[in-house]
Design an enzyme around this catalytic site. Sequence first.
Site, PDB file in Angstrom:
ATOM      1  N   ASP A  40       0.866  -1.185   0.000  1.00  0.00           N
ATOM      2  CA  ASP A  40       0.000   0.000   0.000  1.00  0.00           C
ATOM      3  C   ASP A  40       0.899   1.229   0.000  1.00  0.00           C
ATOM      4  OD1 ASP A  40      -3.232   0.259   1.054  1.00  0.00           O
ATOM      5  OD2 ASP A  40      -2.004   2.078   1.013  1.00  0.00           O
ATOM      6  N   GLU A  64     -15.523  -9.475  -4.920  1.00  0.00           N
ATOM      7  CA  GLU A  64     -15.575  -9.866  -3.508  1.00  0.00           C
ATOM      8  C   GLU A  64     -16.981  -9.589  -2.956  1.00  0.00           C
ATOM      9  OE1 GLU A  64     -13.191 -11.377  -1.463  1.00  0.00           O
ATOM     10  OE2 GLU A  64     -15.087 -11.454  -0.387  1.00  0.00           O
ATOM     11  N   ARG A  94     -18.882  -8.985   3.814  1.00  0.00           N
ATOM     12  CA  ARG A  94     -19.521  -7.851   4.482  1.00  0.00           C
ATOM     13  C   ARG A  94     -18.626  -7.343   5.600  1.00  0.00           C
ATOM     14  NH1 ARG A  94     -24.307 -11.397   6.415  1.00  0.00           N
ATOM     15  NH2 ARG A  94     -22.479 -12.732   6.489  1.00  0.00           N
ATOM     16  N   PHE A 151     -32.200  -9.195   4.265  1.00  0.00           N
ATOM     17  CA  PHE A 151     -32.288  -7.853   3.683  1.00  0.00           C
ATOM     18  C   PHE A 151     -33.721  -7.362   3.516  1.00  0.00           C
ATOM     19  CE2 PHE A 151     -28.015  -6.359   2.963  1.00  0.00           C
ATOM     20  CZ  PHE A 151     -27.333  -7.482   3.389  1.00  0.00           C
ATOM     21  N   CYS A 195     -20.300   0.650   0.225  1.00  0.00           N
ATOM     22  CA  CYS A 195     -20.566  -0.153  -0.974  1.00  0.00           C
ATOM     23  C   CYS A 195     -21.919   0.120  -1.637  1.00  0.00           C
ATOM     24  CB  CYS A 195     -20.459  -1.627  -0.620  1.00  0.00           C
ATOM     25  SG  CYS A 195     -18.891  -2.014   0.123  1.00  0.00           S
ATOM     26  N   ARG A 214     -18.749   5.630   6.774  1.00  0.00           N
ATOM     27  CA  ARG A 214     -18.965   6.125   5.418  1.00  0.00           C
ATOM     28  C   ARG A 214     -20.442   5.994   5.031  1.00  0.00           C
ATOM     29  NH1 ARG A 214     -14.247   3.083   2.277  1.00  0.00           N
ATOM     30  NH2 ARG A 214     -14.580   1.626   4.005  1.00  0.00           N
TER      31      ARG A 214
HETATM   32  C1  UGA Z   1     -22.306  -5.143   1.272  1.00  0.00           C
HETATM   33  C2  UGA Z   1     -22.729  -6.518   0.756  1.00  0.00           C
HETATM   34  O1  UGA Z   1     -23.651  -7.125   1.669  1.00  0.00           O
HETATM   35  C3  UGA Z   1     -21.500  -7.429   0.574  1.00  0.00           C
HETATM   36  O2  UGA Z   1     -21.920  -8.668  -0.006  1.00  0.00           O
HETATM   37  C4  UGA Z   1     -20.505  -6.733  -0.359  1.00  0.00           C
HETATM   38  O3  UGA Z   1     -19.325  -7.503  -0.526  1.00  0.00           O
HETATM   39  C5  UGA Z   1     -20.136  -5.383   0.240  1.00  0.00           C
HETATM   40  O4  UGA Z   1     -21.321  -4.587   0.402  1.00  0.00           O
HETATM   41  C6  UGA Z   1     -19.173  -4.727  -0.714  1.00  0.00           C
HETATM   42  O5  UGA Z   1     -19.560  -4.460  -1.859  1.00  0.00           O
HETATM   43  O6  UGA Z   1     -17.996  -4.585  -0.357  1.00  0.00           O
HETATM   44  P1  UGA Z   1     -21.642  -4.159   3.677  1.00  0.00           P
HETATM   45  O7  UGA Z   1     -21.634  -2.825   3.019  1.00  0.00           O
HETATM   46  O8  UGA Z   1     -20.518  -4.535   4.565  1.00  0.00           O
HETATM   47  O9  UGA Z   1     -21.752  -5.329   2.585  1.00  0.00           O
HETATM   48  O10 UGA Z   1     -22.949  -4.206   4.584  1.00  0.00           O
HETATM   49  P2  UGA Z   1     -24.383  -4.921   4.563  1.00  0.00           P
HETATM   50  O11 UGA Z   1     -24.459  -5.879   5.667  1.00  0.00           O
HETATM   51  O12 UGA Z   1     -24.729  -5.418   3.222  1.00  0.00           O
HETATM   52  O13 UGA Z   1     -25.324  -3.674   4.920  1.00  0.00           O
HETATM   53  C7  UGA Z   1     -25.396  -2.530   4.080  1.00  0.00           C
HETATM   54  C8  UGA Z   1     -26.407  -1.533   4.614  1.00  0.00           C
HETATM   55  O14 UGA Z   1     -27.725  -2.050   4.474  1.00  0.00           O
HETATM   56  C9  UGA Z   1     -26.239  -1.229   6.110  1.00  0.00           C
HETATM   57  O15 UGA Z   1     -26.395   0.154   6.333  1.00  0.00           O
HETATM   58  C10 UGA Z   1     -27.368  -1.997   6.770  1.00  0.00           C
HETATM   59  O16 UGA Z   1     -27.807  -1.424   7.970  1.00  0.00           O
HETATM   60  C11 UGA Z   1     -28.447  -1.909   5.690  1.00  0.00           C
HETATM   61  N1  UGA Z   1     -29.456  -2.986   5.770  1.00  0.00           N
HETATM   62  C12 UGA Z   1     -29.111  -4.274   5.585  1.00  0.00           C
HETATM   63  C13 UGA Z   1     -30.781  -2.648   6.021  1.00  0.00           C
HETATM   64  O17 UGA Z   1     -31.138  -1.461   6.185  1.00  0.00           O
HETATM   65  N2  UGA Z   1     -31.724  -3.649   6.068  1.00  0.00           N
HETATM   66  C14 UGA Z   1     -31.398  -4.953   5.878  1.00  0.00           C
HETATM   67  O18 UGA Z   1     -32.310  -5.810   5.933  1.00  0.00           O
HETATM   68  C15 UGA Z   1     -30.066  -5.271   5.637  1.00  0.00           C
END
Ligand code: UGA
Length: 430
Positions: free
Chosen positions: A30, A151, A154, A249, A260, A327
């Site tokens: 990095d 990838e 989460r 979800f 993301c 973020r």
């Molecule tokens: C997301 C994807 O789930 C991963 O598969 C992916 O690899 C990642 O983005 C990425 O592209 O790097 P992440 O951003 O870590 O993962 O978080 P999530 O668990 O997916 O949650 C995203 C947002 O959705 C959070 O703010 C969460 O609170 C919200 N969420 C999730 C809801 O409001 N309701 C739900 O039922 C689920």
Amino acid sequence: MNILVVGVGYVGTTTALLFAELGWNVVGVDSNERKIQDLENGVLPFYEPGLDTLLKKHIESGKLSFSTNLSEAVKHHDVIFICVGTPSMEDGGADLQYVRQAATTIGASMDDYKLLVTKSTVPVGTQRQVVQWISEAQSQSIPFDVVSNPEFLREGSAMHDAFHPDRIIIGSDTEAGAEQLKRLYRDLECPYLVTSPATAEMIKYASNSFLAVKISFMNELARLCDQLDVSISDVAEGMGYDTRIGRSFLRAGIGFGGSCFPKDVKSLLHTSKMLGEPLRLLQDVVAINETQYIYVLERMRKRLGSFQGKQIAVLGLSFKPGTDDMREAPSLSIISYLVEHGAIVQVHDPVVRMPAPLLTDNLAQFADLQDTLSGADAAIICTEWPEYADADWASLKKAMKQPLLVDGRNMLNRERLQAVGFTYVGIGNG
Ligand code: UGA
């Protein structure tokens, strides 16, 4: 095979640790010297449960080391994973400058065959561009393959997701490139799907966007449920038993955040508009998400009369539990809205510290939940940290001026809160 991982953020660090644990020798590179120093000392530059133990283990085992010198490191590695950031630009498109920099340096430094693997989330067609950037940077023609390997881990469960993927997608133009990558993952049991590079790139965007569609659908439906005195949580459970829909979800709340979903939805929208096929559904997904927190706050305001001079406790800063990542966190929009409308905001998070320059006379952070709620006219839960589920709400209520609790994540039990005297406001729960 020796593995080089370029960019040691979330995805890069987890990838490096995964392959070290699978027995390969890995170097993480990095340009950020501070980050590299921290990692060399076994310190993660971000909060992620479980990752620090593995980091220390593999620094000690000698399977993992770090460097800031990409040109030099390229020479000693057979496989190079590109895991650099692809932030949003103003028009919603993904900024590929770091991918380009990495590709150019790799092209200029390689002296024998390399397999390049793109893990960064990149717009469809980027693999072809990477091939071109490498070729242009080479001083003589040396063979290489560029494979797309998106990838899906989460934040908050990065390690678990890396070791137990639902699938591994390999976008490759050549059978040899795909086979070589499969060998690297040797012990991971899951479906492997080999596609064209462009298809692999699209699978990543389609997956994140579809999950965002599910959330925005439930959030919009929640607004209707509030009108109809119907529980969105029960609706979600009833829908979730249908295996075609699935349970995950479907949680309504204050909207999705993180590094993301917002970025990837906008990037796919940008691509679709550029090609004259705007994805209308995704436009609505963004619009619903960007107004959901206002909808929730307005439900609070209706009960308070006005935010002017009111003391509001904001519980949870990170965009979801298990991470210190703020973020695009809905909590930040909520705090700004409250402050703009004259409220005095007191925030709490078990892990995240609000950057000092953001704190003002009207915005303070407390380490203790009781102190955060002391004298508050209302509280809103923005992140479903287990600390809030386990809290002694009967005693916390006594600290508040008015017992108004807005559960922005529908995480608490309404009856239990009402029994101890709270006015409980959920999302889509009538
Ligand atoms: C997301 C994807 O789930 C991963 O598969 C992916 O690899 C990642 O983005 C990425 O592209 O790097 P992440 O951003 O870590 O993962 O978080 P999530 O668990 O997916 O949650 C995203 C947002 O959705 C959070 O703010 C969460 O609170 C919200 N969420 C999730 C809801 O409001 N309701 C739900 O039922 C689920």
